[in-house]
Design an enzyme around this catalytic site. Structure first.
Site, PDB file in Angstrom:
ATOM      1  N   SER A  60     -16.054  33.067 -53.984  1.00 50.30           N
ATOM      2  CA  SER A  60     -15.121  31.910 -53.559  1.00 50.30           C
ATOM      3  C   SER A  60     -15.826  30.528 -53.857  1.00 50.30           C
ATOM      4  O   SER A  60     -15.293  29.455 -53.635  1.00 50.30           O
ATOM      5  CB  SER A  60     -15.060  31.982 -52.036  1.00 50.30           C
ATOM      6  OG  SER A  60     -14.080  33.004 -52.007  1.00 50.30           O
ATOM      7  N   VAL A  61     -17.154  30.566 -54.486  1.00 49.36           N
ATOM      8  CA  VAL A  61     -17.526  29.034 -54.868  1.00 49.36           C
ATOM      9  C   VAL A  61     -16.572  28.876 -56.061  1.00 49.36           C
ATOM     10  O   VAL A  61     -16.545  27.635 -56.516  1.00 49.36           O
ATOM     11  CB  VAL A  61     -18.837  29.288 -55.505  1.00 49.36           C
ATOM     12  CG1 VAL A  61     -19.656  28.332 -56.382  1.00 49.36           C
ATOM     13  CG2 VAL A  61     -19.937  29.716 -54.450  1.00 49.36           C
TER      14      VAL A  61
END
Length: 341
Positions: A60-61
């Protein structure tokens, strides 16, 4: 361990016991760890076969990369964050996204009936991963592609814009909007407007489903040093190698416009107390301006403006989201920052 950063920097680890940076790195499924001070490498560490040139999924970066890209597209007049999602993707007209704006996607402010529970074996996340092609489809289950899955999402009765509800499908819809706005695949948009201007040394890549839909929410893979370049560009208010890659005003907006009340009422409030969220970035310390991108299994970008510091961590933690490990590494990052203040 680079001599510019003492390995004996101490903090309380995830198990509640004292540890040091040099002890924690090999003991915590860390694959890559970079500390930049004023844009220069203060320390660099690799484990488990990783190297500075090896790509690593950042989960999710990826969302923060997507949110940053939105600022570039908005400045160029390719999209307006206040426009409706269905103005770009009419296929979502029967879904929860029919009443949403792009800003609602950026800020995770969609009233959607989706539960981001990674541990529920029969929950929404499992079906989502099947649609994205990440997990094999069980025997007898009807296949579905990612875009069709997004079009099935329903409202939960809450008004858009009044809640913070973390849901990965919002970012995948955001990537779909970008594709329609630019008439290009998401990977090409990211390369043209962000990755190449950033001066990245290596290609990034992204996972796709059976119909080549790209998972903007969690499928990007990059090398550690390129992710550090990206974080440094954010720290420098959108500038990389003297070029304004991202509008400075977009970074300022992330820093100042997150809604602390919406965050305090969210399911993630205990993980990052005193935080806010804006354009797919976490402002985890509003007083000190600490900004973070965060992904499951231990992925981090940590930006501390006062210490002029960027920290990258890539990892392969067995559990998707372990709150104790998140808090432990946050304490470690803060301790590193204090070393430079």
């Amino acid at each position: 361990m680079c001599p510019n950063l003492p390995g004996h920097i101490g903090f309380i680890g995830h198990d509640g016991n004292p540890t040091t940076l040099s002890q924690a790195l090999p003991a915590t499924a860390t694959d890559a760890f970079i500390v930049l001070r004023r844009g220069r490498i203060a320390t660099e560490w690799y484990g488990n076969g990783m190297s500075s040139a090896a790509p690593h999924i950042v989960f999710s970066v990826s969302k923060s990369i997507c949110g940053t890209l939105g600022g570039i597209l908005a400045e160029r007049g390719l999209l307006d964050p206040d426009n409706r999602v269905v103005d770009y993707v009419p296929e979502l007209g029967a879904s929860v996204y029919a009443g949403c704006t792009i800003r609602h996607l950026l800020d995770m402010a969609v009233g959607i009936a989706f539960n981001e529970d990674y541990d529920d074996p029969k929950g929404d996340v499992v079906r989502y991963r099947h649609a994205a092609g990440w997990d094999p489809l069980p025997a007898g289950e009807t296949p579905i592609d990612l875009c069709s899955f997004l079009a099935q999402q329903k409202p939960d009765g809450r008004k858009h814009g009044e809640v913070f509800h973390y849901v990965s499908t919002n970012t995948d819809v955001l990537g779909w909007v970008y594709e329609r706005a630019c008439d290009q695949p998401y990977a090409d948009i990211t390369s043209q407007y962000l990755w190449a201007p950033l001066g990245a040394e290596h290609d990034a890549y992204i996972t796709v489903d059976a119909r080549n839909a790209m998972r903007a929410a969690g499928g990007i893979c990059v090398t550690p040093r390129d992710l550090a370049r990206f974080g440094e560009m954010i720290r420098r208010r959108g500038i990389a190698d003297g070029r304004q890659v991202v509008p400075g005003g977009w970074i300022d907006d992330i820093d100042t416009r997150g809604d602390p009340e919406a965050w305090a009422a969210s399911e993630l409030a205990d993980l990052f107390p005193q935080a806010s969220y804006r354009s797919q970035w976490y402002r985890v310390d509003r007083a000190k301006g600490v900004l973070c991108a965060f992904g499951i299994h231990g992925q981090w970008i940590y930006i501390h403006p006062e210490a002029e510091l960027v920290i990258i961590r890539m990892a392969s933690e067995a559990t998707p989201l372990d709150p104790d490990r998140v808090r432990g590494w946050r304490r470690g990052f803060d301790a590193i920052a204090e070393n430079f203040l």
